[in-house]
Write a protein that holds these residues in place. Structure first.
Motif, mmCIF file in Angstrom:
data_model
loop_
_atom_site.group_PDB
_atom_site.id
_atom_site.type_symbol
_atom_site.label_atom_id
_atom_site.label_comp_id
_atom_site.label_asym_id
_atom_site.label_seq_id
_atom_site.Cartn_x
_atom_site.Cartn_y
_atom_site.Cartn_z
ATOM 1 N N ASN A 74 0.502 7.752 16.426
ATOM 2 C CA ASN A 74 -0.436 7.174 17.383
ATOM 3 C C ASN A 74 -1.824 6.925 16.789
ATOM 4 N N ALA A 75 -2.108 7.531 15.636
ATOM 5 C CA ALA A 75 -3.456 7.448 15.073
ATOM 6 C C ALA A 75 -3.424 6.864 13.673
ATOM 7 N N TYR A 76 -4.498 6.152 13.352
ATOM 8 C CA TYR A 76 -4.655 5.624 12.001
ATOM 9 C C TYR A 76 -5.271 6.691 11.101
ATOM 10 N N VAL A 77 -4.778 6.751 9.881
ATOM 11 C CA VAL A 77 -5.237 7.750 8.919
ATOM 12 C C VAL A 77 -6.008 7.027 7.807
ATOM 13 N N PRO A 78 -7.240 7.437 7.481
ATOM 14 C CA PRO A 78 -7.989 6.770 6.401
ATOM 15 C C PRO A 78 -7.396 7.075 5.033
ATOM 16 N N VAL A 79 -7.414 6.071 4.155
ATOM 17 C CA VAL A 79 -6.946 6.245 2.777
ATOM 18 C C VAL A 79 -7.956 5.583 1.848
ATOM 19 N N ASN A 80 -7.966 6.018 0.607
ATOM 20 C CA ASN A 80 -8.833 5.444 -0.424
ATOM 21 C C ASN A 80 -7.939 5.019 -1.587
ATOM 22 N N VAL A 81 -7.502 3.770 -1.549
ATOM 23 C CA VAL A 81 -6.475 3.294 -2.483
ATOM 24 C C VAL A 81 -6.887 1.974 -3.104
ATOM 25 N N ARG A 82 -6.673 1.846 -4.409
ATOM 26 C CA ARG A 82 -6.817 0.556 -5.091
ATOM 27 C C ARG A 82 -5.408 -0.025 -5.249
ATOM 28 N N VAL A 83 -5.201 -1.259 -4.807
ATOM 29 C CA VAL A 83 -3.869 -1.874 -4.828
ATOM 30 C C VAL A 83 -3.772 -2.897 -5.953
ATOM 31 N N VAL A 84 -2.703 -2.756 -6.729
ATOM 32 C CA VAL A 84 -2.316 -3.765 -7.716
ATOM 33 C C VAL A 84 -0.932 -4.255 -7.295
ATOM 34 N N ALA A 85 -0.787 -5.545 -7.091
ATOM 35 C CA ALA A 85 0.494 -6.113 -6.666
ATOM 36 C C ALA A 85 1.037 -7.018 -7.768
ATOM 37 N N ALA A 86 2.348 -7.187 -7.789
ATOM 38 C CA ALA A 86 2.970 -8.028 -8.816
ATOM 39 C C ALA A 86 4.141 -8.785 -8.222
ATOM 40 N N THR A 87 4.410 -9.949 -8.780
ATOM 41 C CA THR A 87 5.561 -10.735 -8.352
ATOM 42 C C THR A 87 5.928 -11.737 -9.434
#
Length: 446
Positions: free
Chosen positions: A262-275
């Protein structure tokens, strides 16, 4: 003035254009003349060579006296090899004559030059390094990639890495993480292509106990597992459209809500995506959200296929050989020539696997060529090469290597009891590559 001859407008235009620059220029990118610029001219060709009489002299021992001609015609630039000893190369391919667009980089000898529209912004200068983390390359193409990665490592901006299967997208993501300020944090990988659609949401965002059948306990998910570090989303182009909105929200708000929570949780993430897919084409086809694409492609890195940076093959081959037991693979001139002539559809991953295979099959330190010949399994044995002798060398080599690839793929799949995913993992290949290799035999049988 009465009696004065009328000016011929066509002649006036010709006179104005004669000797004027054509709006193009050539820039020397490396070597002693790095930074030198020369405008391309409409009335005469621009000659690059080691001769002092060349339009752009290049003090490079691998450059012929008159090496490359650049000529402007009808708003286009054409390059022509002037019979040079060491050739002219564009994107790893030797050419005799070719059309060159803005930004094109040509290698003449050991020197790289770039064609630019005059007044345009220069590209980011290539890095002087021949590696970034575990990623190796001394070619201009790879040093240009390293220049982007070196700057990307200093920020937390999202990075989109594109390139064919086997070009090293995960290696780049790991190197970015290790070079960043998040190196002490976790590095978490999610392979979007290998997950069932029903489990992707839980894998990314986690779930609470009882959220769905089989959810016997809480799961924190990849975003929370990567908190303080880097999250690598491999093959993002396979992500279902209905989950792309949730991913976009997570990226923009740095919060996630577990499935069933029911609640949003804060995160500290750097995202690298690939395709390996063309996401721009996917956006146009409405199979990928445009807002998510632009949110991911804050920094975009494209990894060139190995066939477009052949000068890196000896460096990579020696590196992979050094990781095997001493003497197991001998990389002499014949072996390197064979490696350089191959097109490497599986890219760096395929090259690494060939070196490993050669090491495993040459316990007495045989040459690479002999090791590959011994390891071809169901491929033609030496005494059955007769079927290929009537073909041109390149076609014969391609046919033999194709047979080896099929034999090898069948062997690893059999060893994995038919599990292609497990076989691909053991072989160091993407499972799609294994499927493609096996499909060749099915097509041949039809």
């Amino acid at each position: 003035m009465a009696g004065a001859p009328k000016e011929d407008p066509t002649r006036a235009l010709t006179d104005a254009l004669e000797g004027a620059d054509a709006g193009w220029e050539v820039v020397v990118l490396d070597g002693p003349e790095a930074g030198r610029r020369a405008p391309l001219n409409l009335s005469r060709p621009t000659i690059l060579g080691s001769s002092p009489e060349a339009t752009v002299p290049l003090p490079d021992s691998a450059v012929s006296r008159l090496h490359l001609e650049l000529r402007v015609a009808e708003g286009r630039v054409r390059g022509r090899d002037l019979g040079s000893t060491n050739g002219c190369f564009l994107a790893g391919h030797r050419f005799q004559e070719v059309e060159l667009g803005p930004g094109a980089v040509v290698r003449v000898g050991e020197t790289h030059v770039q064609i630019l529209v005059r007044g345009s912004q220069d590209a980011l200068p290539p890095s002087k390094a021949d590696r970034f983390g575990a990623f190796l390359g001394k070619s201009y193409a790879m040093r240009s990639v390293f220049a982007v990665l070196e700057r990307a490592a200093r920020s937390d901006a999202t990075v989109l890495v594109t390139g064919e299967t086997g070009t090293g997208k995960e290696v780049v993501a790991q190197a970015l993480h290790q070079a960043s300020g998040r190196r002490e944090g976790p590095f978490v990988v999610v392979d979007c292509a290998s997950l069932p659609a029903s489990l992707v949401e839980s894998e990314l965002f986690g779930h609470v106990k009882g959220a769905f059948t089989g959810a016997h306990g809480d799961r924190q998910g990849a975003f929370r597992s990567a908190d303080g570090g880097t999250l690598f989303l491999d093959e993002l182009g396979e992500l279902p459209v209905d989950l792309q909105t949730r991913l976009l929200r997570a990226l923009e708000t740095q919060t996630v809500k577990p499935v069933g929570g029911n609640a949003y949780v804060p995160v500290n993430v750097r995202v690298v995506a690939a395709t390996h897919r063309d996401l721009e084409a996917q956006v146009r086809a409405r199979r990928f959200r445009s807002d998510l694409y632009f949110r991911l492609a804050v920094i975009r890195v494209h990894l060139p296929p190995l066939r477009e940076r052949r000068e890196d093959i000896p460096l990579l081959a020696r590196h992979f050989a050094s990781q095997e037991r001493a003497g197991r693979v001998q990389l002499g001139p014949e072996a390197l020539a064979r490696l350089m002539s191959h097109d490497w559809p599986g890219n760096v991953r395929e090259l690494r696997n060939v070196i490993r295979q050669a090491a495993a099959l040459s316990p007495e330190g045989l040459s690479l060529a002999a090791a590959l010949q011994e390891g071809e399994g169901n491929a033609p044995a030496p005494d059955t090469f007769d079927a290929y002798y009537d073909l041109p060398f390149r076609e014969a080599r391609k046919a033999v290597m194709a047979a080896f690839e099929v034999a090898y793929a069948k062997h690893v799949v059999a060893e994995a009891d038919g599990n292609v995913t497990e076989a691909a993992k053991r072989a160091g290949l993407h499972r799609n590559m294994v499927h493609r290799i096996l499909a060749r035999e099915d097509q041949a049988d039809k």
